[in-house]
Design a protein around this motif. Sequence first.
Motif, PDB file in Angstrom:
ATOM      1  N   UNK A 115       0.829  -1.209   0.000  1.00 23.31           N
ATOM      2  CA  UNK A 115       0.000   0.000   0.000  1.00 23.31           C
ATOM      3  C   UNK A 115       0.853   1.245   0.000  1.00 23.31           C
ATOM      4  N   UNK A 116       1.969   1.202   0.704  1.00 21.74           N
ATOM      5  CA  UNK A 116       2.856   2.366   0.775  1.00 21.74           C
ATOM      6  C   UNK A 116       3.713   2.506  -0.457  1.00 21.74           C
ATOM      7  N   UNK A 117       3.600   1.541  -1.410  1.00 25.07           N
ATOM      8  CA  UNK A 117       4.395   1.567  -2.643  1.00 25.07           C
ATOM      9  C   UNK A 117       5.893   1.569  -2.313  1.00 25.07           C
ATOM     10  N   UNK A 118       6.287   0.651  -1.485  1.00 24.45           N
ATOM     11  CA  UNK A 118       7.719   0.507  -1.193  1.00 24.45           C
ATOM     12  C   UNK A 118       8.445   0.102  -2.469  1.00 24.45           C
ATOM     13  N   UNK A 119       9.501   0.890  -2.839  1.00 26.77           N
ATOM     14  CA  UNK A 119      10.376   0.531  -3.977  1.00 26.77           C
ATOM     15  C   UNK A 119       9.581   0.220  -5.244  1.00 26.77           C
ATOM     16  N   UNK A 120       8.801   1.186  -5.748  1.00 24.74           N
ATOM     17  CA  UNK A 120       7.855   0.835  -6.812  1.00 24.74           C
ATOM     18  C   UNK A 120       8.486   0.681  -8.186  1.00 24.74           C
ATOM     19  N   UNK A 121       9.774   1.068  -8.356  1.00 23.82           N
ATOM     20  CA  UNK A 121      10.342   1.086  -9.706  1.00 23.82           C
ATOM     21  C   UNK A 121      11.148  -0.176  -9.971  1.00 23.82           C
ATOM     22  N   UNK A 122      12.072  -0.490  -9.087  1.00 23.84           N
ATOM     23  CA  UNK A 122      12.928  -1.650  -9.350  1.00 23.84           C
ATOM     24  C   UNK A 122      12.853  -2.692  -8.240  1.00 23.84           C
ATOM     25  N   UNK A 123      12.074  -2.455  -7.210  1.00 22.66           N
ATOM     26  CA  UNK A 123      12.182  -3.304  -6.030  1.00 22.66           C
ATOM     27  C   UNK A 123      10.905  -4.020  -5.681  1.00 22.66           C
ATOM     28  N   UNK A 124      10.439  -3.804  -4.431  1.00 19.29           N
ATOM     29  CA  UNK A 124       9.388  -4.627  -3.859  1.00 19.29           C
ATOM     30  C   UNK A 124       8.058  -4.462  -4.608  1.00 19.29           C
ATOM     31  N   UNK A 125       7.533  -3.244  -4.612  1.00 15.01           N
ATOM     32  CA  UNK A 125       6.207  -3.047  -5.200  1.00 15.01           C
ATOM     33  C   UNK A 125       6.226  -3.188  -6.711  1.00 15.01           C
ATOM     34  N   UNK A 126       7.425  -3.128  -7.314  1.00 11.49           N
ATOM     35  CA  UNK A 126       7.496  -3.317  -8.761  1.00 11.49           C
ATOM     36  C   UNK A 126       7.118  -4.738  -9.139  1.00 11.49           C
ATOM     37  N   UNK A 127       7.232  -5.687  -8.196  1.00  7.08           N
ATOM     38  CA  UNK A 127       6.917  -7.079  -8.508  1.00  7.08           C
ATOM     39  C   UNK A 127       5.439  -7.382  -8.339  1.00  7.08           C
ATOM     40  N   UNK A 128       4.663  -6.434  -7.822  1.00 10.89           N
ATOM     41  CA  UNK A 128       3.251  -6.694  -7.554  1.00 10.89           C
ATOM     42  C   UNK A 128       2.413  -6.098  -8.678  1.00 10.89           C
TER      43      UNK A 128
ATOM     44  N   UNK B  43      18.337   3.420 -15.346  1.00 10.50           N
ATOM     45  CA  UNK B  43      17.840   4.721 -15.813  1.00 10.50           C
ATOM     46  C   UNK B  43      16.616   4.545 -16.697  1.00 10.50           C
ATOM     47  N   UNK B  44      16.670   3.516 -17.565  1.00 12.45           N
ATOM     48  CA  UNK B  44      15.518   3.237 -18.421  1.00 12.45           C
ATOM     49  C   UNK B  44      14.296   2.877 -17.586  1.00 12.45           C
ATOM     50  N   UNK B  45      14.509   2.063 -16.534  1.00 11.64           N
ATOM     51  CA  UNK B  45      13.376   1.652 -15.696  1.00 11.64           C
ATOM     52  C   UNK B  45      12.722   2.884 -15.064  1.00 11.64           C
ATOM     53  N   UNK B  49       8.957   4.257 -15.864  1.00  8.03           N
ATOM     54  CA  UNK B  49       7.993   4.335 -14.764  1.00  8.03           C
ATOM     55  C   UNK B  49       7.322   5.701 -14.732  1.00  8.03           C
ATOM     56  N   UNK B  50       8.142   6.731 -14.834  1.00 11.14           N
ATOM     57  CA  UNK B  50       7.554   8.065 -14.692  1.00 11.14           C
ATOM     58  C   UNK B  50       6.868   8.557 -15.949  1.00 11.14           C
ATOM     59  N   UNK B  51       7.103   7.851 -17.077  1.00  6.56           N
ATOM     60  CA  UNK B  51       6.402   8.266 -18.302  1.00  6.56           C
ATOM     61  C   UNK B  51       4.902   8.044 -18.140  1.00  6.56           C
ATOM     62  N   UNK B  52       4.537   6.881 -17.543  1.00 10.51           N
ATOM     63  CA  UNK B  52       3.105   6.618 -17.427  1.00 10.51           C
ATOM     64  C   UNK B  52       2.660   6.650 -15.968  1.00 10.51           C
ATOM     65  N   UNK B  53       3.168   7.599 -15.207  1.00 12.28           N
ATOM     66  CA  UNK B  53       2.822   7.710 -13.787  1.00 12.28           C
ATOM     67  C   UNK B  53       1.789   8.820 -13.622  1.00 12.28           C
ATOM     68  N   UNK B  54       0.619   8.418 -13.150  1.00 18.56           N
ATOM     69  CA  UNK B  54      -0.427   9.409 -12.915  1.00 18.56           C
ATOM     70  C   UNK B  54      -0.418   9.716 -11.427  1.00 18.56           C
TER      71      UNK B  54
END
Lengths: 136, 76
Positions: A115-128, B43-45, B49-54
Amino acid sequence: MSQPMYLDRLDTPLPDRPWKDVLDSTDKSLKQKEKGPWTALSKEEKIALYRLKFNHTYPEMKRPSHEWKTVIGGMFIVFGITGLVVFWQCHYVYPPQPHTFGEEWQAKQIQRMLDMRINPITGFSAQWDYKNKQWK
Amino acid sequence: MSLAKPAMRGLLGKRLRFHLPIAFALPLVAAAAFKYGVTEPRKQAYANFYKQYDTTAEFNNIREAGVFESVRPTGK
């Protein structure tokens, strides 16, 4: 230590004294012959003179010992004993686990992290997968 | 009984001629591998991510989950 010593060492090619100090009569006669021209010495005499002066040759000094087997074996024995000690400890010494280790608590913890979006890009929440509510 | 005379000089030079190019090439390879294996994908990731981040939609999602302390979920 104060007397000249013989040492077989790789970094000391000429020790303080020769290997054989007390020479019997054949050795003494050989040493006398050594005082003359060395071309008169046969191959066996040269080797005998070497063996009078040195105990081991360099290859003999560098010969591999089988000590590593003892070391590895002893290591594994100690690992085994330590394993037994740790097992006894887990059973008799450790206090009960904290309540935060329970299944329910862990599940609620993971849900809160998502819910807190921990590590949303490369880490935890990115896998959900937030749309389908499952792990990717 | 006659062995070849061993090398008496130039030992350090020989070692340096062998090891210095390796010492320069290996770190360069390691740096290039790290750059193109780790930092560029990262960097790509971030860019993707931020390209389609609302931002507002995400804010509302997190708000509904009940995590914020400054705003309650819209029910209460």
